[in-house]
Design a protein around this motif. Structure first.
Motif, PDB file in Angstrom:
ATOM      1  N   ARG A 191       0.835  -1.211   0.000  1.00 27.15           N
ATOM      2  CA  ARG A 191       0.000   0.000   0.000  1.00 27.15           C
ATOM      3  C   ARG A 191       0.870   1.261   0.000  1.00 27.15           C
ATOM      4  O   ARG A 191       0.566   2.236  -0.685  1.00 27.15           O
ATOM      5  CB  ARG A 191      -0.921   0.002   1.226  1.00 27.15           C
ATOM      6  N   LEU A 192       1.969   1.224   0.739  1.00 24.91           N
ATOM      7  CA  LEU A 192       2.843   2.394   0.858  1.00 24.91           C
ATOM      8  C   LEU A 192       3.793   2.540  -0.324  1.00 24.91           C
ATOM      9  O   LEU A 192       4.001   3.650  -0.826  1.00 24.91           O
ATOM     10  CB  LEU A 192       3.671   2.296   2.150  1.00 24.91           C
ATOM     11  N   ARG A 193       4.375   1.413  -0.770  1.00 21.69           N
ATOM     12  CA  ARG A 193       5.404   1.435  -1.807  1.00 21.69           C
ATOM     13  C   ARG A 193       5.244   0.215  -2.707  1.00 21.69           C
ATOM     14  O   ARG A 193       5.843  -0.839  -2.455  1.00 21.69           O
ATOM     15  CB  ARG A 193       6.804   1.399  -1.175  1.00 21.69           C
ATOM     16  N   PRO A 194       4.466   0.302  -3.768  1.00 23.11           N
ATOM     17  CA  PRO A 194       4.320  -0.844  -4.672  1.00 23.11           C
ATOM     18  C   PRO A 194       5.643  -1.301  -5.283  1.00 23.11           C
ATOM     19  O   PRO A 194       5.763  -2.459  -5.713  1.00 23.11           O
ATOM     20  CB  PRO A 194       3.376  -0.312  -5.757  1.00 23.11           C
ATOM     21  N   ASP A 195       6.638  -0.403  -5.323  1.00 21.48           N
ATOM     22  CA  ASP A 195       7.936  -0.733  -5.892  1.00 21.48           C
ATOM     23  C   ASP A 195       8.825  -1.500  -4.920  1.00 21.48           C
ATOM     24  O   ASP A 195       9.877  -2.017  -5.308  1.00 21.48           O
ATOM     25  CB  ASP A 195       8.656   0.554  -6.295  1.00 21.48           C
ATOM     26  N   PHE A 196       8.438  -1.578  -3.670  1.00 17.37           N
ATOM     27  CA  PHE A 196       9.260  -2.171  -2.617  1.00 17.37           C
ATOM     28  C   PHE A 196       9.208  -3.690  -2.721  1.00 17.37           C
ATOM     29  O   PHE A 196       8.135  -4.287  -2.765  1.00 17.37           O
ATOM     30  CB  PHE A 196       8.717  -1.723  -1.253  1.00 17.37           C
ATOM     31  N   ALA A 197      10.370  -4.344  -2.752  1.00 15.17           N
ATOM     32  CA  ALA A 197      10.430  -5.803  -2.897  1.00 15.17           C
ATOM     33  C   ALA A 197      10.264  -6.481  -1.543  1.00 15.17           C
ATOM     34  O   ALA A 197      10.953  -6.136  -0.580  1.00 15.17           O
ATOM     35  CB  ALA A 197      11.758  -6.218  -3.521  1.00 15.17           C
ATOM     36  N   VAL A 198       9.344  -7.422  -1.477  1.00 13.73           N
ATOM     37  CA  VAL A 198       9.126  -8.210  -0.264  1.00 13.73           C
ATOM     38  C   VAL A 198       9.556  -9.646  -0.554  1.00 13.73           C
ATOM     39  O   VAL A 198       8.951 -10.327  -1.383  1.00 13.73           O
ATOM     40  CB  VAL A 198       7.651  -8.168   0.178  1.00 13.73           C
ATOM     41  N   LEU A 199      10.617 -10.077   0.120  1.00 10.13           N
ATOM     42  CA  LEU A 199      11.142 -11.422  -0.075  1.00 10.13           C
ATOM     43  C   LEU A 199      10.754 -12.280   1.118  1.00 10.13           C
ATOM     44  O   LEU A 199      11.100 -11.966   2.264  1.00 10.13           O
ATOM     45  CB  LEU A 199      12.672 -11.403  -0.207  1.00 10.13           C
ATOM     46  N   SER A 200      10.045 -13.361   0.870  1.00  6.72           N
ATOM     47  CA  SER A 200       9.657 -14.252   1.967  1.00  6.72           C
ATOM     48  C   SER A 200      10.873 -15.046   2.432  1.00  6.72           C
ATOM     49  O   SER A 200      11.632 -15.554   1.626  1.00  6.72           O
ATOM     50  CB  SER A 200       8.553 -15.195   1.513  1.00  6.72           C
ATOM     51  N   SER A 201      11.056 -15.119   3.752  1.00 12.98           N
ATOM     52  CA  SER A 201      12.239 -15.799   4.242  1.00 12.98           C
ATOM     53  C   SER A 201      11.954 -16.777   5.361  1.00 12.98           C
ATOM     54  O   SER A 201      12.841 -17.152   6.106  1.00 12.98           O
ATOM     55  CB  SER A 201      13.278 -14.760   4.654  1.00 12.98           C
ATOM     56  N   GLY A 202      10.713 -17.236   5.469  1.00 11.99           N
ATOM     57  CA  GLY A 202      10.392 -18.307   6.405  1.00 11.99           C
ATOM     58  C   GLY A 202      10.497 -19.634   5.685  1.00 11.99           C
ATOM     59  O   GLY A 202       9.579 -20.034   4.958  1.00 11.99           O
ATOM     60  N   ASP A 203      11.616 -20.325   5.850  1.00 10.34           N
ATOM     61  CA  ASP A 203      11.895 -21.517   5.041  1.00 10.34           C
ATOM     62  C   ASP A 203      10.817 -22.587   5.140  1.00 10.34           C
ATOM     63  O   ASP A 203      10.636 -23.371   4.219  1.00 10.34           O
ATOM     64  CB  ASP A 203      13.244 -22.118   5.446  1.00 10.34           C
ATOM     65  N   GLU A 204      10.101 -22.643   6.260  1.00  4.94           N
ATOM     66  CA  GLU A 204       9.061 -23.655   6.425  1.00  4.94           C
ATOM     67  C   GLU A 204       7.782 -23.325   5.663  1.00  4.94           C
ATOM     68  O   GLU A 204       6.990 -24.218   5.371  1.00  4.94           O
ATOM     69  CB  GLU A 204       8.707 -23.808   7.909  1.00  4.94           C
ATOM     70  N   HIS A 205       7.554 -22.046   5.377  1.00  2.00           N
ATOM     71  CA  HIS A 205       6.294 -21.683   4.723  1.00  2.00           C
ATOM     72  C   HIS A 205       6.525 -20.858   3.457  1.00  2.00           C
ATOM     73  O   HIS A 205       5.787 -19.931   3.159  1.00  2.00           O
ATOM     74  CB  HIS A 205       5.354 -20.951   5.685  1.00  2.00           C
ATOM     75  N   LEU A 206       7.524 -21.242   2.691  1.00  2.00           N
ATOM     76  CA  LEU A 206       7.768 -20.556   1.421  1.00  2.00           C
ATOM     77  C   LEU A 206       6.568 -20.691   0.493  1.00  2.00           C
ATOM     78  O   LEU A 206       6.156 -19.721  -0.146  1.00  2.00           O
ATOM     79  CB  LEU A 206       9.023 -21.117   0.754  1.00  2.00           C
ATOM     80  N   LEU A 207       6.005 -21.885   0.414  1.00  2.90           N
ATOM     81  CA  LEU A 207       4.863 -22.091  -0.485  1.00  2.90           C
ATOM     82  C   LEU A 207       3.711 -21.158  -0.120  1.00  2.90           C
ATOM     83  O   LEU A 207       3.140 -20.497  -0.991  1.00  2.90           O
ATOM     84  CB  LEU A 207       4.400 -23.549  -0.436  1.00  2.90           C
ATOM     85  N   THR A 208       3.382 -21.084   1.161  1.00  2.00           N
ATOM     86  CA  THR A 208       2.291 -20.216   1.593  1.00  2.00           C
ATOM     87  C   THR A 208       2.585 -18.770   1.258  1.00  2.00           C
ATOM     88  O   THR A 208       1.708 -18.026   0.794  1.00  2.00           O
ATOM     89  CB  THR A 208       2.066 -20.365   3.108  1.00  2.00           C
TER      90      THR A 208
END
Length: 316
Positions: A191-208
């Motif tokens: 919502r604040l920054r559509p250009d901002f990259a969000v990288l998931s880093s919870g190895d157990e729930h990458l699929l989710t």
């Protein structure tokens, strides 16, 4: 020829690597070079996170951290994105570290919260710490979203909003390790920054995380079974959720054995043990007070690697 942006290069899978040690606890530079080369040679591994938690960053001197970046740069393809962690309790030292890491060739810097913040801290301290690093560097900067289980270390929504508003910060390694917190932070940031990259880093729930939305991952699991993590990401990116689920089923037991099984805080030891089991590391030494894995841990890791298909089934 158009130059790709940092965030374009950040998309996909990046491996958070370990640091091999000699028996005297010095860095084994030859083994480190081999480890980095093996990981980045896997198609689909777009970069490295060095000097992260898996790389024992809180145990290393500044000179050692700089040398690790130099070795990573020397033994990686030219287009490999190298991000270095910045981890120090004191803001002035963190800033000095960040400036030096940039100077030796880091493409970007990931700012870890000081470990003392797990007890308590004021939101203004978080902003000050990040600004100190921002003001002495010029490369793109990343935030680290700490696990919700790490006491007060995870940033509140108001603090995260202030950090994301700073245009020098362009991405976050979102390590909440809790799906609802991950989604809450993702929605705030988008919502604040559509250009901002969000990288998931919870190895157990990458699929989710990939189902909810993600720009990729910086994970240490990709330093052990990079092909599987890349396959999971590619299936998710293509919307092939059936294939992604197949990859998840292979990865999940290994992620649990490395990151979740008691006792806690043993991920780096278990990552090194996995690499040793796979024949890609000769010594699993860690700096004290951490110790190599127990026989019980080793048995669980061996089984999980077999379930992932990373080890051949032994006869007899």
């Amino acid at each position: 020829m158009t130059t790709r942006s940092f965030n374009d290069r950040l998309r996909g899978i990046h491996a958070a690597t370990i640091v091999p040690m000699n028996s005297d606890f010095s860095i084994d530079e030859r083994a480190l070079a081999t480890h980095l080369s093996q990981v980045v040679s896997v198609p689909g591994i777009n970069g490295l996170l060095v000097n992260g938690h898996a790389g024992e960053n809180f145990m290393l001197s500044l000179a050692e951290k700089l040398r690790i970046v130099e070795i990573a740069r020397e033994h990686s393809p030219r287009d490999c994105l190298i991000v270095s962690g910045v981890n120090h309790e004191a803001s002035l030292e963190a800033a000095r570290e960040a400036a030096a890491l940039e100077k030796v060739g880091a493409d970007g810097l990931l700012v870890f919260p000081p470990n003392s913040w797990a007890l308590a801290h004021a939101g203004t301290c978080v902003i000050e710490h990040h600004q100190r690093i921002r003001d002495v560097t010029s490369v793109p900067l990343m935030l680290y979203g700490a696990p919700v289980s790490a006491g007060a270390m995870a940033y509140s929504q108001p603090v995260l909003q202030q950090l994301v508003a700073d245009r020098r910060f362009v991405a976050i390694k979102e390590g909440s390790w809790e799906v609802s917190a991950y989604e809450q932070n993702l929605r705030l940031i988008r919502r604040l920054r559509p250009d901002f990259a969000v990288l998931s880093s919870g190895d157990e729930h990458l699929l989710t995380s990939y189902i909810i939305g993600s720009g990729g991952s910086q994970v240490s699991l990709a330093a052990v079974v990079p092909e599987l993590v890349v396959s999971l990401w590619k299936a998710a990116e293509a919307g092939n959720w059936a294939q992604a689920r197949v990859m998840h089923e292979k990865l999940y037991p290994l992620a649990v054995a490395i990151y979740r099984d008691a006792p806690p805080g043993r991920a780096t030891a278990r990552l090194k043990a996995c690499l040793k089991l796979l024949g890609r590391l000769s010594s699993d030494a860690l700096r004290p007070p951490h110790l190599p894995v127990s026989s019980t841990e080793l048995q669980a890791l061996d089984l999980a690697l077999h379930m992932a298909g990373a080890l051949e089934v032994r006869s007899g």
